[in-house]
Every structure is written in structure tokens, then in C-alpha cells.
Design a protein around this motif. Structure first.
Motif, mmCIF file in Angstrom:
data_model
loop_
_atom_site.group_PDB
_atom_site.id
_atom_site.type_symbol
_atom_site.label_atom_id
_atom_site.label_comp_id
_atom_site.label_asym_id
_atom_site.label_seq_id
_atom_site.Cartn_x
_atom_site.Cartn_y
_atom_site.Cartn_z
ATOM 1 N N UNK A 4 53.892 12.747 117.003
ATOM 2 C CA UNK A 4 55.007 12.043 117.636
ATOM 3 C C UNK A 4 54.828 11.969 119.150
ATOM 4 N N UNK A 5 55.401 10.939 119.727
ATOM 5 C CA UNK A 5 55.264 10.743 121.174
ATOM 6 C C UNK A 5 56.587 10.282 121.763
ATOM 7 N N UNK A 6 56.673 10.481 123.072
ATOM 8 C CA UNK A 6 57.899 10.198 123.806
ATOM 9 C C UNK A 6 57.614 9.118 124.848
ATOM 10 N N UNK A 7 58.417 8.062 124.853
ATOM 11 C CA UNK A 7 58.244 7.003 125.856
ATOM 12 C C UNK A 7 59.498 6.988 126.740
ATOM 13 N N UNK A 32 57.703 7.344 117.382
ATOM 14 C CA UNK A 32 57.827 7.158 118.824
ATOM 15 C C UNK A 32 59.306 7.245 119.205
ATOM 16 N N UNK A 33 59.597 8.085 120.187
ATOM 17 C CA UNK A 33 60.989 8.170 120.660
ATOM 18 C C UNK A 33 61.080 7.549 122.049
ATOM 19 N N UNK A 82 57.967 17.734 121.936
ATOM 20 C CA UNK A 82 57.014 16.663 122.216
ATOM 21 C C UNK A 82 55.869 17.210 123.057
ATOM 22 N N UNK A 83 54.640 16.798 122.711
ATOM 23 C CA UNK A 83 53.493 17.190 123.534
ATOM 24 C C UNK A 83 52.895 15.975 124.229
ATOM 25 N N UNK A 84 53.322 14.794 123.810
ATOM 26 C CA UNK A 84 52.712 13.576 124.354
ATOM 27 C C UNK A 84 53.754 12.655 124.961
ATOM 28 N N UNK A 85 53.499 12.288 126.212
ATOM 29 C CA UNK A 85 54.361 11.323 126.904
ATOM 30 C C UNK A 85 53.576 10.027 127.042
#
Ligand code: ADP
Length: 158
Positions: A4-7, A32-33, A82-85
């Protein structure tokens, strides 16, 4: 495990540039959030709720969630695992700021990395502020934002 990733961003309002990044990121990640930054200091045109509704109206993918947060991005990311932005890069002028933010975020949250998507060249000049400016002076914004966003924007700037 789900990738999962955060935008994060202001999305005031969402444009075709954002949508392009969302489409590409949501094809790579399982979930994706989109996290709208709730920062009144930026004097946004649309409220958080209005921005959420506009995003919901124009997003087609079913693995995209929408949320908002106040305060530090790293705190929100850590609290929500989350680990990914995800961030978008338009021009060299974006790079300095994004590089600084990404290093700061990694220092504050050790396991957090930022992945950058290069803008589609069609949208390399596009930003929410430009769209607002063009709309304010009666210009045609149909190639910058979806119709639903254009309608709300015109209404807001009447
Ligand atoms: P912020 O205030 O956090 O910069 P924005 O809504 O302006 O919020 O942008 C959110 C993210 O989307 C940023 O990473 C920005 O670089 C990216 N972005 C905005 N417009 C575009 C575009 N036209 N092409 C690619 N990325 C974009």
C-alpha cells in the motif's frame, strides 16, 4: 502482504495531473490512499469535505481510498502503517523541495521512502493554482480538470 502507498497533497482541487499519478500508482500498488493535507494556513479554496467529494466523484479505481490528516505526514504514515509515499514531479523546480521533504521524512520516520512519478508531459505545466487562476479570469479549464471539478470551481469562483 498488501502493498500500500500514500499519496498526500492539497488537491485544491484535483486536476488531470493528479489523476494521471493516481492511475499509474494505483496500478502498481494494491491499495493507494489519497491523503488530503488539512492545513488552513494554505487558505484552500475548497474545504476538506468538498475536496474529498470531488475526488470521490472523479476516481474510477476501486483500490483507491481517500482520507485527510493534520500535522506531520510522517506521523500519519506511521500511525497508519504506510512505508511508501507517492509524489509527482513536474519540473526541476519541484525537485529541490521534494528532495528536501523526502530526506526529512526519511529522517523522521526511518522506514518511510518516497517514490516519485514523473508527470506526463501533457500535464507538466499543470497545477491547482494555475487552474484556479485561469478559471477566475474566465479561461477554458476543460483540458485541465474533469467536468465535475470545472463545474464546482466555476460555482465557487462566481
Ligand atoms: P502540495 O501542496 O502537497 O504540493 P498538490 O495538490 O499541489 O499538493 O500536489 C500533490 C502532489 O501531486 C505533489 O507531489 C505534486 O508534485 C503532484 N502534482 C501536482 N500536479 C501535478 C502534475 N500536473 N503532474 C504530476 N504531478 C503533479
Amino acid at each position: 502482504m498488501k502493498k500500500k502507498a500514500l499519496y498526500p497533497g492539497s488537491f485544491d482541487p484535483i486536476t488531470y495531473g493528479h489523476l494521471d499519478i493516481i492511475k499509474r500508482a494505483s496500478e502498481i500498488f494494491d491499495e493507494l490512499t489519497i491523503a488530503i493535507v488539512d492545513n488552513p494556513d494554505k487558505h484552500p479554496l475548497f474545504s476538506i469535505q468538498e475536496r474529498k467529494e470531488l475526488i470521490m466523484t472523479v476516481i474510477k479505481a476501486d483500490n483507491v481510498r481517500i482520507d485527510s490528516f493534520q500535522g506531520l505526514l510522517v506521523q500519519y504514515a506511521t500511525d497508519n502503517n504506510f512505508q511508501t509515499i507517492i509524489r509527482g514531479l513536474r519540473a526541476v523546480s519541484d525537485f529541490d523541495y521534494e528532495f528536501q521533504m523526502s530526506l526529512t521524512n526519511r529522517r523522521l520516520g526511518e522506514n518511510i521512502d518516497t517514490i516519485f512519478f514523473m508527470t506526463d508531459e501533457k500535464y507538466s505545466y499543470l497545477s491547482s493554482s494555475i487552474v484556479k487562476q485561469v478559471c477566475r479570469y474566465g479561461g477554458d479549464i476543460s483540458s485541465f480538470v474533469p467536468d465535475d471539478v470545472a463545474i464546482e470551481l466555476k460555482e465557487k469562483l462566481k
